[in-house]
Scaffold this motif. Sequence first.
Motif, PDB file in Angstrom:
ATOM      1  N   HIS A  54       0.823  -1.372  -0.206  1.00  0.00           N
ATOM      2  CA  HIS A  54      -0.022   0.238  -0.036  1.00  0.00           C
ATOM      3  C   HIS A  54       0.663   1.343   0.116  1.00  0.00           C
ATOM      4  O   HIS A  54       0.233   2.425   0.279  1.00  0.00           O
ATOM      5  CB  HIS A  54      -0.950  -0.019   0.991  1.00  0.00           C
ATOM      6  N   TYR A  55       2.176   1.185  -0.259  1.00  0.00           N
ATOM      7  CA  TYR A  55       2.906   2.303  -0.520  1.00  0.00           C
ATOM      8  C   TYR A  55       3.164   2.829  -1.890  1.00  0.00           C
ATOM      9  O   TYR A  55       3.661   1.622  -2.711  1.00  0.00           O
ATOM     10  CB  TYR A  55       4.330   2.015   0.504  1.00  0.00           C
ATOM     11  N   LEU A  56       2.512   3.796  -2.303  1.00  0.00           N
ATOM     12  CA  LEU A  56       2.760   4.082  -3.815  1.00  0.00           C
ATOM     13  C   LEU A  56       4.074   3.876  -4.359  1.00  0.00           C
ATOM     14  O   LEU A  56       4.937   4.257  -3.931  1.00  0.00           O
ATOM     15  CB  LEU A  56       2.304   5.535  -4.046  1.00  0.00           C
ATOM     16  N   SER A  57       3.993   3.285  -5.593  1.00  0.00           N
ATOM     17  CA  SER A  57       5.119   2.935  -6.655  1.00  0.00           C
ATOM     18  C   SER A  57       5.778   1.879  -6.264  1.00  0.00           C
ATOM     19  O   SER A  57       6.556   1.054  -7.005  1.00  0.00           O
ATOM     20  CB  SER A  57       5.972   4.180  -6.633  1.00  0.00           C
ATOM     21  N   VAL A  58       5.544   1.238  -4.962  1.00  0.00           N
ATOM     22  CA  VAL A  58       6.465   0.004  -4.503  1.00  0.00           C
ATOM     23  C   VAL A  58       5.593  -1.213  -4.104  1.00  0.00           C
ATOM     24  O   VAL A  58       6.292  -2.056  -4.122  1.00  0.00           O
ATOM     25  CB  VAL A  58       7.606   0.263  -3.674  1.00  0.00           C
ATOM     26  N   ASP A  59       4.391  -1.014  -4.145  1.00  0.00           N
ATOM     27  CA  ASP A  59       3.407  -1.740  -3.736  1.00  0.00           C
ATOM     28  C   ASP A  59       3.438  -3.199  -4.168  1.00  0.00           C
ATOM     29  O   ASP A  59       3.422  -3.222  -5.679  1.00  0.00           O
ATOM     30  CB  ASP A  59       2.000  -1.355  -3.562  1.00  0.00           C
ATOM     31  N   ASN A  60       3.630  -4.162  -3.628  1.00  0.00           N
ATOM     32  CA  ASN A  60       3.724  -5.448  -4.118  1.00  0.00           C
ATOM     33  C   ASN A  60       5.088  -5.920  -4.976  1.00  0.00           C
ATOM     34  O   ASN A  60       5.326  -7.036  -5.283  1.00  0.00           O
ATOM     35  CB  ASN A  60       2.644  -5.907  -5.029  1.00  0.00           C
ATOM     36  N   PHE A  61       5.910  -5.116  -5.014  1.00  0.00           N
ATOM     37  CA  PHE A  61       7.339  -4.974  -5.773  1.00  0.00           C
ATOM     38  C   PHE A  61       8.404  -5.256  -4.543  1.00  0.00           C
ATOM     39  O   PHE A  61       9.704  -5.455  -5.096  1.00  0.00           O
ATOM     40  CB  PHE A  61       7.292  -4.289  -6.716  1.00  0.00           C
ATOM     41  N   GLU A  62       8.346  -4.618  -3.579  1.00  0.00           N
ATOM     42  CA  GLU A  62       9.372  -4.316  -2.460  1.00  0.00           C
ATOM     43  C   GLU A  62       9.187  -5.156  -1.341  1.00  0.00           C
ATOM     44  O   GLU A  62       8.379  -5.175  -0.717  1.00  0.00           O
ATOM     45  CB  GLU A  62       9.395  -2.559  -2.015  1.00  0.00           C
ATOM     46  N   THR A  63      10.662  -5.836  -0.789  1.00  0.00           N
ATOM     47  CA  THR A  63      10.619  -6.549   0.194  1.00  0.00           C
ATOM     48  C   THR A  63      10.896  -5.536   1.320  1.00  0.00           C
ATOM     49  O   THR A  63      11.789  -4.417   1.044  1.00  0.00           O
ATOM     50  CB  THR A  63      11.611  -7.558   0.237  1.00  0.00           C
ATOM     51  N   GLY A  64      10.937  -5.966   2.612  1.00  0.00           N
ATOM     52  CA  GLY A  64      11.584  -5.253   3.607  1.00  0.00           C
ATOM     53  C   GLY A  64      12.934  -5.026   3.581  1.00  0.00           C
ATOM     54  O   GLY A  64      13.582  -3.874   3.681  1.00  0.00           O
ATOM     55  N   GLU A  65      13.563  -5.960   3.111  1.00  0.00           N
ATOM     56  CA  GLU A  65      15.038  -5.932   2.894  1.00  0.00           C
ATOM     57  C   GLU A  65      15.574  -5.003   1.821  1.00  0.00           C
ATOM     58  O   GLU A  65      16.326  -4.188   1.998  1.00  0.00           O
ATOM     59  CB  GLU A  65      15.647  -7.526   2.611  1.00  0.00           C
ATOM     60  N   SER A  66      14.864  -4.968   0.487  1.00  0.00           N
ATOM     61  CA  SER A  66      15.010  -4.115  -0.421  1.00  0.00           C
ATOM     62  C   SER A  66      14.843  -2.832  -0.089  1.00  0.00           C
ATOM     63  O   SER A  66      15.508  -1.891  -0.408  1.00  0.00           O
ATOM     64  CB  SER A  66      14.427  -4.498  -1.835  1.00  0.00           C
ATOM     65  N   PHE A  67      13.727  -2.474   0.516  1.00  0.00           N
ATOM     66  CA  PHE A  67      13.343  -1.418   1.133  1.00  0.00           C
ATOM     67  C   PHE A  67      14.422  -0.637   2.012  1.00  0.00           C
ATOM     68  O   PHE A  67      14.943   0.505   1.875  1.00  0.00           O
ATOM     69  CB  PHE A  67      12.033  -1.393   1.800  1.00  0.00           C
ATOM     70  N   LYS A  68      15.065  -1.603   2.903  1.00  0.00           N
ATOM     71  CA  LYS A  68      15.927  -0.932   3.787  1.00  0.00           C
ATOM     72  C   LYS A  68      17.286  -0.584   3.042  1.00  0.00           C
ATOM     73  O   LYS A  68      17.739   0.404   3.362  1.00  0.00           O
ATOM     74  CB  LYS A  68      16.313  -2.252   4.823  1.00  0.00           C
ATOM     75  N   ASN A  69      17.604  -1.425   2.058  1.00  0.00           N
ATOM     76  CA  ASN A  69      18.800  -1.149   1.247  1.00  0.00           C
ATOM     77  C   ASN A  69      18.730   0.095   0.460  1.00  0.00           C
ATOM     78  O   ASN A  69      19.665   0.848   0.167  1.00  0.00           O
ATOM     79  CB  ASN A  69      19.047  -2.440   0.054  1.00  0.00           C
ATOM     80  N   LYS A  70      17.293   0.331  -0.062  1.00  0.00           N
ATOM     81  CA  LYS A  70      17.251   1.798  -0.776  1.00  0.00           C
ATOM     82  C   LYS A  70      17.487   2.842   0.132  1.00  0.00           C
ATOM     83  O   LYS A  70      17.751   3.943  -0.306  1.00  0.00           O
ATOM     84  CB  LYS A  70      15.996   1.839  -1.657  1.00  0.00           C
ATOM     85  N   LEU A  71      16.882   2.691   1.332  1.00  0.00           N
ATOM     86  CA  LEU A  71      16.918   3.754   2.323  1.00  0.00           C
ATOM     87  C   LEU A  71      18.516   4.030   2.510  1.00  0.00           C
ATOM     88  O   LEU A  71      18.939   5.303   2.855  1.00  0.00           O
ATOM     89  CB  LEU A  71      16.484   3.387   3.638  1.00  0.00           C
ATOM     90  N   GLU A  72      19.197   2.902   2.940  1.00  0.00           N
ATOM     91  CA  GLU A  72      20.701   3.284   3.131  1.00  0.00           C
ATOM     92  C   GLU A  72      21.429   3.765   1.799  1.00  0.00           C
ATOM     93  O   GLU A  72      22.099   4.854   2.120  1.00  0.00           O
ATOM     94  CB  GLU A  72      21.406   1.759   3.261  1.00  0.00           C
ATOM     95  N   GLU A  73      21.144   3.546   0.526  1.00  0.00           N
ATOM     96  CA  GLU A  73      21.625   4.100  -0.505  1.00  0.00           C
ATOM     97  C   GLU A  73      21.184   5.587  -0.663  1.00  0.00           C
ATOM     98  O   GLU A  73      22.125   6.329  -0.820  1.00  0.00           O
ATOM     99  CB  GLU A  73      21.131   3.518  -1.921  1.00  0.00           C
ATOM    100  N   GLN A  74      20.058   6.042  -0.173  1.00  0.00           N
ATOM    101  CA  GLN A  74      19.728   7.342  -0.247  1.00  0.00           C
ATOM    102  C   GLN A  74      20.300   8.080   0.840  1.00  0.00           C
ATOM    103  O   GLN A  74      20.717   9.273   0.403  1.00  0.00           O
ATOM    104  CB  GLN A  74      18.150   7.575  -0.161  1.00  0.00           C
ATOM    105  N   LEU A  75      20.407   7.789   2.052  1.00  0.00           N
ATOM    106  CA  LEU A  75      21.069   8.323   3.017  1.00  0.00           C
ATOM    107  C   LEU A  75      22.706   8.611   2.773  1.00  0.00           C
ATOM    108  O   LEU A  75      23.148   9.488   2.944  1.00  0.00           O
ATOM    109  CB  LEU A  75      21.112   7.556   4.396  1.00  0.00           C
ATOM    110  N   LYS A  76      23.362   7.413   1.923  1.00  0.00           N
ATOM    111  CA  LYS A  76      24.593   7.783   1.569  1.00  0.00           C
ATOM    112  C   LYS A  76      24.895   8.566   0.602  1.00  0.00           C
ATOM    113  O   LYS A  76      25.755   9.462   0.567  1.00  0.00           O
ATOM    114  CB  LYS A  76      25.067   6.255   0.995  1.00  0.00           C
ATOM    115  N   LYS A  77      23.813   8.713  -0.358  1.00  0.00           N
ATOM    116  CA  LYS A  77      23.824   9.859  -1.523  1.00  0.00           C
ATOM    117  C   LYS A  77      23.836  11.365  -0.757  1.00  0.00           C
ATOM    118  O   LYS A  77      24.655  11.989  -1.393  1.00  0.00           O
ATOM    119  CB  LYS A  77      22.744   9.477  -2.439  1.00  0.00           C
TER     120      LYS A  77
END
Length: 309
Positions: A54-77
């Motif tokens: 239910h989170y727009l643009s990632v619904d049913n395509f994002e695991t908790g692990e992949s979501f975590k990895n993307k947050l880390e990448e954005q913070l690093k950026k």
Amino acid sequence: MIKKSNNFCDVIIVGGGPAGASAAVYVASRGLKSIIFEKNDIGGTAGKVSSITHYLSVDNFETGESFKNKLEEQLKKYEIEIVKEEIVEFNLNKKTVITKSGSIYESSAIILANGTTPRKLNISGEDEFTGKGISSNPSKDGKNYIGKDIFVIGGADGAIKEAIYLSKYAKKLSIIHFEENLGTIAEFKNKLSTLNNIDLFLHSRLTKVEGKECIEFLEITDEKTKEVTRIESKGAGVFVYVGATPNTDKYSELDLENGFIKVNNKMQTNIEGIYAAGDICSKDIRQIATAVADGTIAGINVSNYLKNK
């Protein structure tokens, strides 16, 4: 012993879940330096779920692990510093924190986004088998129970979503819920009804687990009749979703409501320069989307506060 060296930043952010990460990005985008303190993993509870729904643009395509990895990448950026330490002492009025290693950090403002801690069942065998049969991380631990019985404790959205995910591993999946009916949305009820390996124990509670090297027996007590059902299931997995308590035990100076932090529409607390965001706040709805929104509001408003100070 407290170290003498101090570290200063514009904003200290406590918690690296969706709320804290969102706040950090917005603070950085406005040219200010923040430090995130996260004693566990970036992503918080959201990083442990089987999928982001239910989170727009990632619904049913994002695991908790992949979501975590993307947050880390954005913070690093955004070159946001992450300190993997627990804060053991706060002075909110002076905007100072002390970590478990004794380091002192000072700032001009603080955003509290360190969420909640899952409630325990407080039953016999729980402490013994936590991490050895009892879990709340299906994406990490679900595969350990392929072909075995799995028990999900709880009947709200989070519990039922994970029950649906775990059913693909389970020989039989039992949902134990203390109320008369499951308290979940129509989408999850419909998905649950299509599965053929589900058992429901309504108006019931898990009251005991026992075994030697692994869980071997479980006891379920009917809330109405007080009848106890003893189930033999060697190597069973138990996943617990019975609510959470806010991590506010160190915030005695703040106005709290049922343990949650009271904030205004700018995410400000009763102490100047102290903001809060995400599940730790007193509010009606706790979702990833609302946590991100809270962090956005807190990040923008704390930046405006510091520029006008």
